[in-house]
Design an enzyme around this catalytic site. Structure first.
Site, PDB file in Angstrom:
ATOM      1  N   TRP A  84     -17.643  18.936  11.527  1.00 50.67           N
ATOM      2  CA  TRP A  84     -16.962  18.319  10.467  1.00 50.67           C
ATOM      3  C   TRP A  84     -17.250  19.089   9.089  1.00 50.67           C
ATOM      4  O   TRP A  84     -18.431  19.243   8.926  1.00 50.67           O
ATOM      5  CB  TRP A  84     -17.439  17.004  10.599  1.00 50.67           C
ATOM      6  N   THR A 142       1.038  -1.371  -0.071  1.00 48.92           N
ATOM      7  CA  THR A 142       0.028   0.023   0.003  1.00 48.92           C
ATOM      8  C   THR A 142       0.901   1.346  -0.173  1.00 48.92           C
ATOM      9  O   THR A 142       1.950   1.155   0.640  1.00 48.92           O
ATOM     10  CB  THR A 142      -0.919   0.097   1.300  1.00 48.92           C
ATOM     11  N   GLU A 174      -5.948  -3.295  -0.074  1.00 50.27           N
ATOM     12  CA  GLU A 174      -6.319  -4.290   1.143  1.00 50.27           C
ATOM     13  C   GLU A 174      -7.493  -5.327   0.596  1.00 50.27           C
ATOM     14  O   GLU A 174      -8.007  -6.279   1.267  1.00 50.27           O
ATOM     15  CB  GLU A 174      -6.729  -3.725   2.340  1.00 50.27           C
ATOM     16  N   LYS A 197     -12.033  19.706  11.051  1.00 51.40           N
ATOM     17  CA  LYS A 197     -12.919  19.780  12.049  1.00 51.40           C
ATOM     18  C   LYS A 197     -12.708  21.138  12.535  1.00 51.40           C
ATOM     19  O   LYS A 197     -11.779  21.542  13.163  1.00 51.40           O
ATOM     20  CB  LYS A 197     -12.369  18.805  13.413  1.00 51.40           C
TER      21      LYS A 197
END
Lengths: 536, 536
Positions: free
Chosen positions: B442, B179, B326, B437
């Site tokens: 958010w 990854t 993954e 944030k």
């Protein structure tokens, strides 16, 4: 990578989480009924709890004896969803054979379609059966049948989701089907969570049946025969609409339900579709009855060219497929090769097809693989993760049904005589036992049947081998006509004679009202050989 | 049922037996080259024998370092086909990171694309590497690189078929991908025969990528990144045509090759397709360049609505997908729900999609599953037979990347903040670490990016969170323009201000020539935070 077991638990949980509002339709005595996946699964959960309430536990065998109904579909979810093993009893078997399979499977309970109570009640239940649960409308019921308690089942929705049975080992048994053996007792094929999952997923592939979320899948093939070719579970993998015609499989009943359910995909044996096509051509069924239909899978026996052409003419893509209970059951699909040559594409559509992903095929003659040249004939052998490894507790040694490779692969001997070509297309020459050996030369009964089926006045036809003092065996054709009027043997002989050598012509043409069939709708050649195989 | 292992051996053997005449195309330095599966596999067999001739054995790790080429495809067959484990090295990694992954994987040999010799030769090879095999045209080569012998590979066809490596255990390793971690060292994901087989078969499903025999599959996504989304193997399962564009991924190179290869299916990140669409609209690419194209899969990062609309306008079905290394890597596909409501269908197409068969997803917030109401935000978790179980020999404890259910299921924490709706559609709100944030509330950087991308003069845009003394964090937009001319921050502010609350507006609009990207073409927010995250 995670070693999450492959299994129906996953199919069910995903179907509820993702496809809750997809529709399911069933033709019931009161009319056509529709519900959604959420309601279907809620009903299945209630049924699973009912089974558990009777003391049934994971690993127990539970049978069904039913038409293609919503109730039967609920059982398809509830039984494996509760970790039990579903045995779909073939309702076309005689009462003694039904009793044999119930005892052989060790069924503790049976879910019976109320509409089938009469034939069911003739079954002398083995001791293993403790409960008979009757689904749908039914006549007055006794309190007991043999040693079993008889219950009337009501649909009891349990909407709160909880997990379905998750097998610890994906090779755990999930279902049992019995093959309709033409000799000896039916043989048991045990499906696993893994095999059912892989086969259903594979059927959703573009070049297999391409079943998708936007399809409405109508299994005409019975749910009591090889699990309706696994279409119920493939439909759930795709989140497709599902449509259950009940017992109404006559051309008018079927076309009416296709229209009501807006079915896009259906599957069944050739004789069913031949009857539908005839009803349309004769104006007995409404011309737009198949308007929503996109493709029709034909299998169970070889489809005559004329039927494939007729469906194409109706704007429906006919998909020719080959299978057997031992292969879960679909093994070959006649998808088109990628070539600009239209004649090659068209010829390929008429074969039995090529192996689905996961499967390998070969044709064996005298212990060796026959050439893949489209000409050499051998017995079809098949191998893969959804092919039977051995029959369950066979009556007699089953080792002759399999061969092994040095690499550890196991091959099922199918008993079908075939050619295989360079693109892997398998063409059925005959069932090994239906080949006609005349004067040392083979005559294909399938080939004769296909040619006769193209005759405009021939409805159904089966060719059998009959003993002959001079030639060993000779072909005899058994036929019915489309209009019920007699067929002229001389005319048929000259029709065929224009196409094939004289020595391959049937010795006799036996015209009957209806060609005899087995319990699963295939031509009953055993019976025909007994009835028409002697003298002239 | 047979317990035949699932694996690539089966895919290869069936592809050779059934699809021998299907075409494969590659853009090579001398022009476009075509061959058929028979030739492709014959060449792969020669390569497998060459590897064995160097003393390499089943279980050995063999790396590739190459563009999307015919040579690379041969390696995709030869390495697992000889029982070895293929490590596809990301050519966009720095030389030291490449050396790290080679050592971590324990690679004994590396197949290097001659066109990449320059960047490759900068790698300081670890001791594990004994052989460097150079494919295709290459400059003068040294005899050794570090401790490894350097060989020039020729394609050597071995047409006689023999079986490919059949794993005894289907969970045997078949490939390793790393990854592209934004923090710390790359992490190793090991694919198994089983996971690659299941994922490839699943991609062929009608509602996944519907890859079929009649498709020509063009992977634009690199074969050195998550195995080109497993498209090479899915293509072999389907027997599809395959087309390899080499290094020519600029809009003109790509559209030209799409025309030459008659590709019907392609997949890549949004930025590639945005550039292609722009080239078409501006008349720089021929108008009919995409005439054969049926559908384009867009993934890797969220595609702006404007891009999906532009492809639709070209008569191409855009398929939005989500994945990560993954997950083998495709996990979600935004196929349409079955509803007559066009607005609902259209909205669904713009989500990240719903889980493929085999996968389960949930969104977790504060240790509980968030409501499936399309509003509650949580971290996406995913589970299934082609999702990673653990990282291979991780640098540090990886247990925080997974959670476990009481039923034994393992869930990968994806780090993506999402909503999930009642039909299972997942919508990406943000990468957990990219959420802004501000004053305890958010702000979704993805939402701001999508809205800015709809501005006619905005080419690419990335929104990052920067520290702010008053609000904690505040959003900053980094943008490039379509025409290279400056963008007016006030104009952008009022464009956005008409759509969202004032407090969500970016504090700054940083206009750049090109928005910084990582090795795999995603926005490099780490670098942007370092570069633009401080002061005004």
């Amino acid at each position: 990578m995670q070693t999450e077991p492959l299994g129906l638990h996953h199919v069910f949980e995903r179907a509820e989480a993702v496809f809750a509002d997809r529709e399911v339709t069933g033709r019931e005595p009161g009319g056509v009924r529709g519900l959604d996946y959420a309601e279907l699964f809620a009903g299945a959960r209630g049924l699973a709890e009912d089974l558990e309430g009777l003391g049934l536990r994971p690993g127990d065998r539970v049978a069904t004896y039913a038409w293609n109904t919503l109730d039967h579909m609920r059982a398809y979810i509830a039984i494996p969803g509760a970790g039990m093993v579903m045995h779909t009893v073939n309702i076309r078997l005689g009462a003694d054979e039904v009793a044999y399979t119930l005892a052989h499977a060790g069924d503790r309970a049976v879910l019976v379609d109320g509409a089938l109570w009469e034939s069911w009640s003739a079954v002398d239940l083995p001791d293993t059966v403790e409960h008979v649960l009757v689904m749908g409308e039914a006549p007055d019921l006794p309190a007991v049948q043999g040693g079993a308690a008889v219950h009337r089942l009501e649909t009891r929705p349990v909407p709160e989701r909880r997990g379905w049975w998750r097998p610890r080992d994906e090779n755990e048994a999930v279902g049992i089907c019995y093959t309709s053996g033409t000799t000896g007792r039916p043989k048991a094929v045990v499906y696993s969570h893994r095999s059912v999952y892989l086969h259903a997923l594979t059927l959703c592939g573009t070049d297999a049946f391409a079943i998708g979320h936007h399809d409405v899948v109508l299994p005409v093939v019975p749910m009591f025969h090889a699990n309706a070719w696994n279409l119920p579970y493939a439909g759930l993998v795709a989140g497709a609409g599902l449509a259950f015609p009940g017992r109404h499989l006559d051309p008018l009943g079927l076309t009416g339900f296709i229209r009501d359910s807006r079915a896009t995909f259906a599957a069944g044996v050739p004789t069913v579709w031949a009857a539908v096509v005839r009803a349309l051509h004769e104006g007995r069924a409404p011309g737009d009855a198949l308007a929503t239909m996109d493709r029709i899978v034909i299998g169970g026996s070889s489809a005559p060219e004329s039927l494939l052409d007729a469906l194409t003419g109706l704007g429906i893509r006919p998909v020719h497929a080959w299978g057997m209970t031992e292969c879960s059951p679909v093994g070959l699909v006649a998808s088109e090769p990628c070539t600009p040559d239209g004649a090659v594409r068209s010829a390929a559509r008429r074969t039995q097809g090529r192996p689905l992903p996961g499967l390998a095929v070969r044709s064996s003659a005298e212990g060796r693989e026959a050439a893949r040249d489209g000409a050499a004939v051998g017995e079809l052998e098949i191998s893969g993760p959804f092919v039977v490894d051995h029959y369950h507790a066979p009556e007699k040694d089953d080792s002759a049904s399999f061969t092994a490779s040095p690499d550890g692969r196991r091959w099922l001997r199918t008993g079908d005589m075939v050619t295989v070509d360079a693109r892997g297309y398998v063409t059925l020459v005959d069932r090994a036992k239906d080949m006609v050996k005349s004067g040392g030369e083979w005559i294909s009964s399938v080939d004769l049947e296909n040619r006769l089926a193209a005759h405009p006045r021939v409805n159904e036809t089966a060719v059998i081998a009959v003993p002959d003092e001079v030639w060993g065996e000779r072909p005899v054709a058994v036929l019915s006509s489309t209009d019920g009027e007699p067929l002229d043997p001389d005319e048929l002989r000259s029709f065929l004679g224009a196409q094939i050598p004289r020595w391959q012509l049937p010795d006799r043409f036996v015209v009957v009202d209806e060609v005899p069939k087995t319990g699963v709708g295939k031509f009953d050649k055993k019976r025909m050989r007994a009835e028409y195989g002697h003298g002239r």
